[in-house]
Design a protein around this motif. Sequence first.
Motif, PDB file in Angstrom:
ATOM      1  N   GLY A 239       0.811  -1.208   0.000  1.00 34.98           N
ATOM      2  CA  GLY A 239       0.000   0.000   0.000  1.00 34.98           C
ATOM      3  C   GLY A 239       0.848   1.263   0.000  1.00 34.98           C
ATOM      4  N   ASP A 240       1.963   1.224   0.714  1.00 40.63           N
ATOM      5  CA  ASP A 240       2.852   2.383   0.756  1.00 40.63           C
ATOM      6  C   ASP A 240       3.529   2.606  -0.592  1.00 40.63           C
ATOM      7  OD1 ASP A 240       2.268   2.792   3.463  1.00 40.63           O
ATOM      8  OD2 ASP A 240       3.776   1.331   4.066  1.00 40.63           O
ATOM      9  N   ALA A 241       3.949   1.520  -1.238  1.00 45.75           N
ATOM     10  CA  ALA A 241       4.535   1.641  -2.572  1.00 45.75           C
ATOM     11  C   ALA A 241       3.503   2.184  -3.554  1.00 45.75           C
ATOM     12  CB  ALA A 241       5.060   0.290  -3.043  1.00 45.75           C
ATOM     13  N   PHE A 242       2.250   1.723  -3.441  1.00 47.96           N
ATOM     14  CA  PHE A 242       1.164   2.226  -4.288  1.00 47.96           C
ATOM     15  C   PHE A 242       1.017   3.737  -4.116  1.00 47.96           C
ATOM     16  CE2 PHE A 242      -3.156   3.633  -4.913  1.00 47.96           C
ATOM     17  CZ  PHE A 242      -3.604   2.969  -6.058  1.00 47.96           C
ATOM     18  N   CYS A 243       1.015   4.200  -2.859  1.00 44.74           N
ATOM     19  CA  CYS A 243       0.829   5.630  -2.589  1.00 44.74           C
ATOM     20  C   CYS A 243       1.924   6.469  -3.239  1.00 44.74           C
ATOM     21  CB  CYS A 243       0.826   5.879  -1.081  1.00 44.74           C
ATOM     22  SG  CYS A 243      -0.625   5.241  -0.213  1.00 44.74           S
ATOM     23  N   ALA A 244       3.179   6.069  -3.022  1.00 41.58           N
ATOM     24  CA  ALA A 244       4.286   6.831  -3.607  1.00 41.58           C
ATOM     25  C   ALA A 244       4.202   6.840  -5.123  1.00 41.58           C
ATOM     26  CB  ALA A 244       5.617   6.231  -3.150  1.00 41.58           C
ATOM     27  N   VAL A 247       1.266   9.165  -6.465  1.00 40.07           N
ATOM     28  CA  VAL A 247       1.581  10.589  -6.393  1.00 40.07           C
ATOM     29  C   VAL A 247       2.599  10.965  -7.460  1.00 40.07           C
ATOM     30  CG1 VAL A 247       2.574  12.420  -4.974  1.00 40.07           C
ATOM     31  CG2 VAL A 247       0.995  10.769  -3.948  1.00 40.07           C
ATOM     32  N   LEU A 248       3.656  10.166  -7.613  1.00 37.42           N
ATOM     33  CA  LEU A 248       4.666  10.459  -8.623  1.00 37.42           C
ATOM     34  C   LEU A 248       4.087  10.383 -10.037  1.00 37.42           C
ATOM     35  CD1 LEU A 248       7.797   8.594  -7.211  1.00 37.42           C
ATOM     36  CD2 LEU A 248       7.382  11.060  -7.244  1.00 37.42           C
ATOM     37  N   ALA A 249       3.221   9.399 -10.285  1.00 36.92           N
ATOM     38  CA  ALA A 249       2.622   9.251 -11.615  1.00 36.92           C
ATOM     39  C   ALA A 249       1.731  10.440 -11.951  1.00 36.92           C
ATOM     40  CB  ALA A 249       1.830   7.948 -11.686  1.00 36.92           C
ATOM     41  N   LEU A 250       0.947  10.894 -10.990  1.00 36.68           N
ATOM     42  CA  LEU A 250       0.100  12.063 -11.226  1.00 36.68           C
ATOM     43  C   LEU A 250       0.954  13.317 -11.419  1.00 36.68           C
ATOM     44  CD1 LEU A 250      -2.789  11.423  -8.664  1.00 36.68           C
ATOM     45  CD2 LEU A 250      -2.909  11.245 -11.155  1.00 36.68           C
ATOM     46  N   THR A 257      -6.471   7.058 -15.126  1.00 36.45           N
ATOM     47  CA  THR A 257      -6.486   5.616 -15.385  1.00 36.45           C
ATOM     48  C   THR A 257      -5.073   5.055 -15.499  1.00 36.45           C
ATOM     49  OG1 THR A 257      -8.634   5.780 -16.501  1.00 36.45           O
ATOM     50  CG2 THR A 257      -7.302   3.810 -16.952  1.00 36.45           C
ATOM     51  N   HIS A 258      -4.224   5.750 -16.238  1.00 36.00           N
ATOM     52  CA  HIS A 258      -2.844   5.282 -16.412  1.00 36.00           C
ATOM     53  C   HIS A 258      -2.083   5.360 -15.087  1.00 36.00           C
ATOM     54  CE1 HIS A 258       1.023   5.334 -19.101  1.00 36.00           C
ATOM     55  NE2 HIS A 258       0.952   4.272 -18.317  1.00 36.00           N
ATOM     56  N   ALA A 259      -2.301   6.418 -14.313  1.00 37.36           N
ATOM     57  CA  ALA A 259      -1.626   6.548 -13.024  1.00 37.36           C
ATOM     58  C   ALA A 259      -2.019   5.408 -12.081  1.00 37.36           C
ATOM     59  CB  ALA A 259      -1.962   7.901 -12.394  1.00 37.36           C
ATOM     60  N   SER A 282      12.226   1.339 -11.997  1.00 37.59           N
ATOM     61  CA  SER A 282      12.016   2.774 -12.139  1.00 37.59           C
ATOM     62  C   SER A 282      10.563   3.076 -12.490  1.00 37.59           C
ATOM     63  CB  SER A 282      12.929   3.339 -13.231  1.00 37.59           C
ATOM     64  OG  SER A 282      12.515   2.874 -14.505  1.00 37.59           O
ATOM     65  N   LEU A 283      10.123   4.270 -12.162  1.00 36.73           N
ATOM     66  CA  LEU A 283       8.770   4.683 -12.517  1.00 36.73           C
ATOM     67  C   LEU A 283       8.571   4.612 -14.021  1.00 36.73           C
ATOM     68  CD1 LEU A 283       6.115   5.892 -11.308  1.00 36.73           C
ATOM     69  CD2 LEU A 283       7.025   8.130 -11.949  1.00 36.73           C
ATOM     70  N   GLU A 284       9.602   4.981 -14.789  1.00 35.75           N
ATOM     71  CA  GLU A 284       9.502   4.947 -16.250  1.00 35.75           C
ATOM     72  C   GLU A 284       9.208   3.535 -16.746  1.00 35.75           C
ATOM     73  OE1 GLU A 284      11.808   6.497 -14.524  1.00 35.75           O
ATOM     74  OE2 GLU A 284      11.317   8.578 -14.990  1.00 35.75           O
ATOM     75  N   HIS A 285       9.796   2.532 -16.096  1.00 37.44           N
ATOM     76  CA  HIS A 285       9.528   1.141 -16.476  1.00 37.44           C
ATOM     77  C   HIS A 285       8.044   0.833 -16.335  1.00 37.44           C
ATOM     78  CE1 HIS A 285       9.701  -3.287 -16.504  1.00 37.44           C
ATOM     79  NE2 HIS A 285       8.890  -3.210 -15.460  1.00 37.44           N
ATOM     80  N   TYR A 286       7.463   1.205 -15.205  1.00 44.18           N
ATOM     81  CA  TYR A 286       6.047   0.900 -14.975  1.00 44.18           C
ATOM     82  C   TYR A 286       5.147   1.717 -15.898  1.00 44.18           C
ATOM     83  CZ  TYR A 286       7.758  -1.444 -10.778  1.00 44.18           C
ATOM     84  OH  TYR A 286       8.421  -2.285  -9.912  1.00 44.18           O
ATOM     85  N   ILE A 287       5.553   2.948 -16.202  1.00 46.51           N
ATOM     86  CA  ILE A 287       4.765   3.768 -17.126  1.00 46.51           C
ATOM     87  C   ILE A 287       4.697   3.100 -18.494  1.00 46.51           C
ATOM     88  CG2 ILE A 287       4.732   5.944 -18.401  1.00 46.51           C
ATOM     89  CD1 ILE A 287       5.795   7.313 -15.879  1.00 46.51           C
TER      90      ILE A 287
END
Length: 302
Positions: A239-244, A247-250, A257-259, A282-287
């Motif tokens: 849940g904590d990883a989801f939160c971070a 916020v970073l994705a937004l 939807t993508h976030a 990395s966030l870019e990987h998940y994006i």
Amino acid sequence: MSTSVQSSAPTVPSTLTVVGSINLDITATASRLPSPGETVGGAVLRQQPGGKGANQAVAAARLGGSSRMVGAVGQDDAGRTLMSAMADAGVDVQDIATLDAATGTALVLVDSDGENQIVVCPGANGSVDLGGTTFRDDEAVLCQLEVDQAVVLEAARRTKGFFALNAAPAAPILPELLDRCDLVIVNETEYELIPALRHAPLVAVTYGGDGSAIFVDGERVAEAPAVRVTDIANTIGAGDAFCAALVLALQDGLDYTHALAVANAVGADAVRDASSQPALKSLEHYIEATRVPDAATSAATK
């Protein structure tokens, strides 16, 4: 309250400051959780860094964001260990106070399916003080409710940019604090326990295996399915990883939807790791992994 803008991704990493709890997690993993009064043997004991605030700050750093932690630890071995762990993960720890108190501790029981029971002893977390901490215009601030809500409200008042609240553990939220939130993140149980969220401008709700959704003024406007995971090791840090990640994705300008899809993917990776502060890509990987090709691109590749 500032306004969330959905646009194209920026060229620089997002900055996230987390104000919240820092705990030593003492975890016993057993085949099943005990019933009241029951003793379950054969467990495996481990100690590891934790606390919702620290978990979120470490997740942000590992996702590639610029991460800063504001909180407090004790003048003990646990405090020094936790500070080192956050710094090693890439978190800026200069705003963590060292107090004449015990470092916060969480006693965690985990079963073979990753379900858990947690008792938290706040220790130094009960004396978190923002002092002279300031927040820049370009940084998002993320808080939880494991520190005094008056501290969280003061953080919201000082925030110049995007302010997010992970309203956990569930508790009535001060009206002024709720008014100042650009985003509130909760799980489905917390959403039911905090009726005021039905009227909040922007709320993200997680539903475990049923994915996640975003509500605007009580109306469900976006959703994303969960990523199926069969090899669950620990659900504590998910849940904590989801939160971070959300916020970073937004902040990176993704649409709702993508976030959500990005945050779900990050949470899925988190539950595969036994640590409360799991290794992440990395966030870019998940994006990129969750990007849905547009119709023109799909047609061109056929």
